[in-house]
Design an enzyme around this catalytic site. Structure first.
Site, PDB file in Angstrom:
ATOM      1  N   ASP A 103       0.888  -1.168   0.000  1.00  0.00           N
ATOM      2  CA  ASP A 103       0.000   0.000   0.000  1.00  0.00           C
ATOM      3  C   ASP A 103       0.917   1.207   0.000  1.00  0.00           C
ATOM      4  OD1 ASP A 103      -1.547   2.181   0.615  1.00  0.00           O
ATOM      5  OD2 ASP A 103      -2.644   1.223   2.248  1.00  0.00           O
TER       6      ASP A 103
ATOM      7  N   TYR B  47      -9.220  14.494  -5.485  1.00  0.00           N
ATOM      8  CA  TYR B  47      -8.517  13.929  -6.642  1.00  0.00           C
ATOM      9  C   TYR B  47      -7.766  15.033  -7.399  1.00  0.00           C
ATOM     10  CZ  TYR B  47      -7.654  11.142 -10.843  1.00  0.00           C
ATOM     11  OH  TYR B  47      -7.053  10.480 -11.889  1.00  0.00           O
TER      12      TYR B  47
ATOM     13  N   VAL C 277      -9.881   7.566 -19.794  1.00  0.00           N
ATOM     14  CA  VAL C 277      -9.320   6.289 -20.252  1.00  0.00           C
ATOM     15  C   VAL C 277     -10.414   5.216 -20.218  1.00  0.00           C
ATOM     16  CG1 VAL C 277      -7.541   4.540 -19.840  1.00  0.00           C
ATOM     17  CG2 VAL C 277      -7.049   6.948 -19.367  1.00  0.00           C
TER      18      VAL C 277
END
Ligand code: NAD
Length: 256
Positions: free
Chosen positions: A59, A152, A185
């Site tokens: 992680d 984000y 994408v």
């Protein structure tokens, strides 16, 4: 001779998605592949499909986990020419006042801290090679404001500053640092984003998708292959004078 013959590459979050496709293209170009992923199942399946690859569970938001990854990777590889900071999460889709601060911290942890932890350990290895490169995966959300996706977009803008600062710092050591900014994408991830957006705005999935594609000059999505080919190009000798750049692979997303 293949263009990345004898290059050792570590790609984070490469058990699936764009990272996995990048690893496949780096391998086709002659590179030796190390990957990591936070999802044990995805990682195991990917390594089963690609027996020549090395990999470990990691992680990237957890410093100890990244330390363990680098211990394993250096034991087997002995060095590194290319680091691709790819691991990233989409984070919440919500108005700022409704974002759970824990979700904010998680986005910063994976998308920004993760790139730092990996780069921090990779640079001493990269400094002892001749032709080193770092690719940081940002997003068109790293050059355009993105309503309802604050964590984000903020982390992806931060990746641009991270890239430009490192390019200046590491250029004299022969290390090139570039950011790739994928657009929309094709694949399951973006489908999830469309669905989340449709739900948060209370409109249909198709309506969201069409509205988003209307903001792309080329009126289409891009593929993970497009991003992978650009990453390989940047790390090859053809890219030897390209550093400090933020390169969009997006069909020219005009607005999001
Ligand atoms: P994805 O979700 O399909 O795959 C990401 C992979 O990273 C998964 O296998 C996941 O298990 C792994 N991962 C998630 N968190 C991790 C962590 N903390 N540590 C290690 N691995 C972790 O995502 P993707 O679409 O392939 O995205 C890859 C990168 O490209 C991300 O940085 C993303 O922000 C960026 N990007 C994607 C798009 C898109 O449309 N798909 C557009 C622009 C930028």
């Amino acid at each position: 001779m293949k263009i990345l013959e004898e290059q050792r590459v570590l790609i984070t979050g490469a058990g699936s998605g764009i990272g996995k496709v990048m690893a496949e293209y780096f391998e086709k170009s002659g590179a030796q592949i190390w990957i990591c992923d936070a999802d044990e199942k995805i990682l195991a399946q990917c390594l089963q499909e690609h027996p020549a690859w090395h990999g470990a569970h990691c992680d990237v938001s957890d410093e100890d986990s990244v330390n363990r990854l680098f211990e394993k990777m250096t034991q087997s590889f002995g060095g590194l020419e290319i680091l691709v900071n790819n691991a990233g999460i989409a984070g919440p889709t919500a108005p700022v006042e409704e974002i759970d601060p824990e979700e904010w911290r998680r986005s910063v942890g994976v998308n920004l801290n993760g790139a730092f932890y990996c780069t921090h350990l990779a640079v001493p290895l990269l400094k002892s090679t001749d032709q080193a490169s770092i690719i940081n995966i940002s997003s068109v959300a790293g050059r355009l404001g993105f309503a309802l996706r604050l964590p984000y977009a903020s982390t992806k803008w931060a990746i641009i500053g991270f890239t430009e600062s490192l390019a200046k710092e590491l250029g004299p050591s022969g290390i090139r640092v570039n950011a790739l900014l994928p657009g929309i994408v094709e694949g399951p991830r973006i489908e999830g984003v469309f669905h989340a957006r449709a739900e948060s705005e209370g409109i249909g999935y198709e309506a969201v998708k069409q509205r988003i594609l209307n903001n792309v000059s080329m009126k289409r999505m891009v593929s993970a292959k497009d991003v992978a080919e650009m990453a390989v190009f940047l790390c090859s000798s053809a890219g030897k004078n390209i550093s400090g750049q933020s390169i969009s692979v997006c069909g020219n997303v005009e607005n999001i």
